[in-house]
Scaffold this active site. Structure first.
Site, PDB file in Angstrom:
ATOM      1  N   ARG A  78       0.855  -1.191   0.000  1.00 33.59           N
ATOM      2  CA  ARG A  78       0.000   0.000   0.000  1.00 33.59           C
ATOM      3  C   ARG A  78       0.889   1.239   0.000  1.00 33.59           C
ATOM      4  NH1 ARG A  78      -2.757   2.795   5.028  1.00 33.59           N
ATOM      5  NH2 ARG A  78      -3.708   4.517   3.890  1.00 33.59           N
ATOM      6  N   HIS A 123      -3.068  11.025   1.436  1.00 32.41           N
ATOM      7  CA  HIS A 123      -2.540  10.693   2.758  1.00 32.41           C
ATOM      8  C   HIS A 123      -1.894  11.968   3.331  1.00 32.41           C
ATOM      9  CE1 HIS A 123      -0.943   7.181   5.353  1.00 32.41           C
ATOM     10  NE2 HIS A 123      -0.572   8.285   5.962  1.00 32.41           N
ATOM     11  N   GLU A 168      -7.370   8.290   6.899  1.00 29.22           N
ATOM     12  CA  GLU A 168      -7.635   8.872   8.220  1.00 29.22           C
ATOM     13  C   GLU A 168      -8.168  10.298   8.187  1.00 29.22           C
ATOM     14  OE1 GLU A 168      -4.083   8.401  10.542  1.00 29.22           O
ATOM     15  OE2 GLU A 168      -4.303   6.219  10.625  1.00 29.22           O
ATOM     16  N   ASN A 295      -6.932   1.259  10.261  1.00 32.80           N
ATOM     17  CA  ASN A 295      -5.598   1.502  10.810  1.00 32.80           C
ATOM     18  C   ASN A 295      -5.724   1.393  12.319  1.00 32.80           C
ATOM     19  OD1 ASN A 295      -5.060   2.154   8.162  1.00 32.80           O
ATOM     20  ND2 ASN A 295      -4.660   4.322   8.531  1.00 32.80           N
ATOM     21  N   TYR A 297      -3.737   1.082  16.024  1.00 33.55           N
ATOM     22  CA  TYR A 297      -2.501   1.159  16.803  1.00 33.55           C
ATOM     23  C   TYR A 297      -2.740   0.943  18.288  1.00 33.55           C
ATOM     24  CZ  TYR A 297      -0.278   2.805  12.615  1.00 33.55           C
ATOM     25  OH  TYR A 297       0.210   2.866  11.338  1.00 33.55           O
ATOM     26  N   GLU A 354      -3.211  -0.603   8.309  1.00 37.25           N
ATOM     27  CA  GLU A 354      -2.002  -0.220   9.057  1.00 37.25           C
ATOM     28  C   GLU A 354      -2.075  -0.866  10.438  1.00 37.25           C
ATOM     29  OE1 GLU A 354      -1.210   4.011   9.479  1.00 37.25           O
ATOM     30  OE2 GLU A 354      -1.713   4.393   7.387  1.00 37.25           O
TER      31      GLU A 354
HETATM   32  C1  FCB Z   1      -1.049   6.685  11.048  1.00 37.06           C
HETATM   33  C2  FCB Z   1      -0.695   7.346   9.716  1.00 37.06           C
HETATM   34  C3  FCB Z   1       0.633   6.930   9.176  1.00 37.06           C
HETATM   35  C4  FCB Z   1       1.680   6.800  10.261  1.00 37.06           C
HETATM   36  C5  FCB Z   1       1.176   5.948  11.398  1.00 37.06           C
HETATM   37  C6  FCB Z   1       2.158   5.732  12.488  1.00 37.06           C
HETATM   38  O1  FCB Z   1      -1.979   7.423  11.738  1.00 37.06           O
HETATM   39  O2  FCB Z   1      -1.663   7.025   8.765  1.00 37.06           O
HETATM   40  O3  FCB Z   1       1.012   7.854   8.196  1.00 37.06           O
HETATM   41  O4  FCB Z   1       2.058   8.039  10.688  1.00 37.06           O
HETATM   42  O5  FCB Z   1       0.020   6.537  11.926  1.00 37.06           O
END
Ligand code: FCB
Length: 458
Positions: A78, A123, A168, A295, A297, A354
């Site tokens: 991607r 992006h 995002e 995405n 985290y 992500e």
């Molecule tokens: C996400 C973003 C990506 C990167 C990661 C760590 O929010 O999409 O560009 O910065 O975090």
């Protein structure tokens, strides 16, 4: 837990990047400036004044980078297109052919190496000229985004089968227009709110443009940054605060896309600040998509805080938990998020677009980067993804953030997310231990779960 956790045949294993974070070549071959070029050049905006002028020089080393992907056995990659590389003025009347050619060569080389391209159209790096006219806080930019999507779809639609419109929208709105930590660096609630609506409208227009430009079946989606939200305690106040935060962070984009309306709690809070809408905006925004990109985290833990204007809440970091340089590490959150999304919105397919962790990786004397914490993070999250799949959540693929260390926005080059280590002085690439591990996972379509790393508890 089984001895070996296998994934369905055809599961898409890959990695992700974005243009400004890796390309460099910021003013080469006719590229126009983006808001990140402008922002990173301002003093004090990024850690140690870092910019993406050179980044990791992918604009020149793309062939070498594709060979790295191949060496890890990636099935998918991607990347994002820099809008101002293709349209230096943002508008469709002036196409920069060398810019378009760069992405065509990239796509062709990926395909020649058996790697499926997933193309993200936007992006964070809006053409500066469009920002000068109000950027994504205006309807015009949404329309220009649709035009830009059509140009890319016409050029690459015969070869690119997976398209992501916007990365995002909520982060772009909040960090770029409200906290000012990201480009364009605004601190203005009204433009933040307008930018959500017009990014979503731009998404809808891009979906239309892609579908009408490409006659063969292709998959179109959007990548949302979603966190499951938990109250800090079981008090009514904290529970209400968590519900509101979930609305702001997650449902503000999920509801319009999947349900064709903004959540009522959000309208109660910010309805008066919404930009003027046209009758069929929400219809355009909610046109069916083929997959939802997630995405993931971390999670959010929310506490009621009457002192905070407007929202009266604050995210907290529960003590005693495990943290990375940027967030709490909370693998079961991805399972809880996936099952909740499935229940509330039933997306046709989900791709983890992500997932990854920043770590203070260092290169050892023998040229190896022993990033065992990253291996543990990826494995623990994949276990949870697989668990959700076992319960019927239609996850079709998983992309690690990131293919290689890169420019992490306001953090500059302080954090490393890559499967590949990049020496930021020489730009030499070295596959980390996590990259070796990922290669084995891909080739056996799964892994035997084990403890690679124990978080110290003193
Ligand atoms: C996400 C973003 C990506 C990167 C990661 C760590 O929010 O999409 O560009 O910065 O975090």
């Amino acid at each position: 837990m089984p001895d070996f956790l296998s994934f369905p045949p055809g599961f898409i294993w890959g990695a992700a990047t974005s243009a400004y974070q890796i390309e460099g070549g910021w003013n080469e071959d006719g590229k126009g400036p983006s808001i990140w070029d402008t922002f990173a050049h301002l003093p004090g905006k990024t850690y140690h004044g870092a910019t993406g002028d050179v980044a990791v020089d992918h604009y020149h080393r793309w062939k070498e980078d594709i060979q790295l992907m191949k060496s890890m056995g990636l099935r998918a990659y991607r990347f994002s297109v820099a809008w101002s590389r293709v349209l230096p003025k943002g508008i469709p009347q002036q196409i920069n052919l060398p810019g378009l050619d760069f992405y065509e060569r990239l796509v062709d080389e990926l395909l020649a190496n058996g790697i499926q391209p997933l193309l993200t159209l936007f992006h964070y790096d809006l053409p500066q000229v469009l920002q000068d006219q109000g950027g994504f806080s205006t309807r015009d930019t949404a329309c220009y985004f649709g035009d830009y999507a059509a140009i890319l779809a016409n050029k690459l639609g015969d070869r690119v089968s997976s398209w992501l419109t916007i990365n995002e929208p909520m982060v772009f709105a909040a960090d770029g227009h409200l906290s000012g930590e990201h480009a364009p660096g605004l601190k203005d609630i009204q433009s933040a709110i307008a930018s959500i609506h017009f990014q979503l409208l731009g998404h809808g227009l891009a979906v239309q443009a892609i579908r009408s430009a490409i006659s063969r079946p292709v998959s179109v989606g959007i990548a949302l940054n979603l966190n499951p939200v938990y109250p800090a305690s079981q008090s009514d106040e904290d529970i209400q605060a968590a519900i509101l935060y979930d609305c702001l962070l997650n449902r503000s984009t999920l509801d319009p896309i999947f349900l064709g309306k903004y959540p009522q709690e959000l309208l109660n809070l910010i309805g008066l600040l919404l930009p003027p809408m046209e009758a069929d905006d929400l219809k355009v925004i909610s046109a069916p998509i083929d997959f939802l990109g997630i995405n993931y985290y971390t999670r959010s833990v929310i506490k009621n805080e009457p002192g905070i204007p407007f929202v009266e809440l604050v995210p907290i970091l529960p003590p005693g938990n495990v943290y990375s340089q940027m967030w709490e590490i909370y693998p079961q959150g991805i399972y809880e998020l996936l099952t909740q999304i499935q229940k509330d919105y039933h997306p046709a397919q989900i791709m983890i677009t992500e997932n990854g962790v920043p770590a203070g990786d260092d290169i050892d004397l023998d040229d190896k980067v022993r990033d065992v914490r990253r291996i543990q993070y990826l494995q623990d999250h994949l276990i949870q993804v697989r668990k959700a799949m076992g319960e019927g959540v239609p996850v079709t693929g998983y992309l690690v953030w990131s293919l290689m260390d890169n420019f992490e926005w306001a953090h500059g080059y302080r954090t490393r997310f890559g499967l590949v280590y990049v020496d930021f002085d020489t730009l030499k690439r070295t596959v980390k231990l996590s990259g070796e591990w990922y290669r084995q996972v891909i080739s056996s379509n799964g892994f035997a779960p084990k403890a690679f790393y124990i978080e110290p508890d003193l």
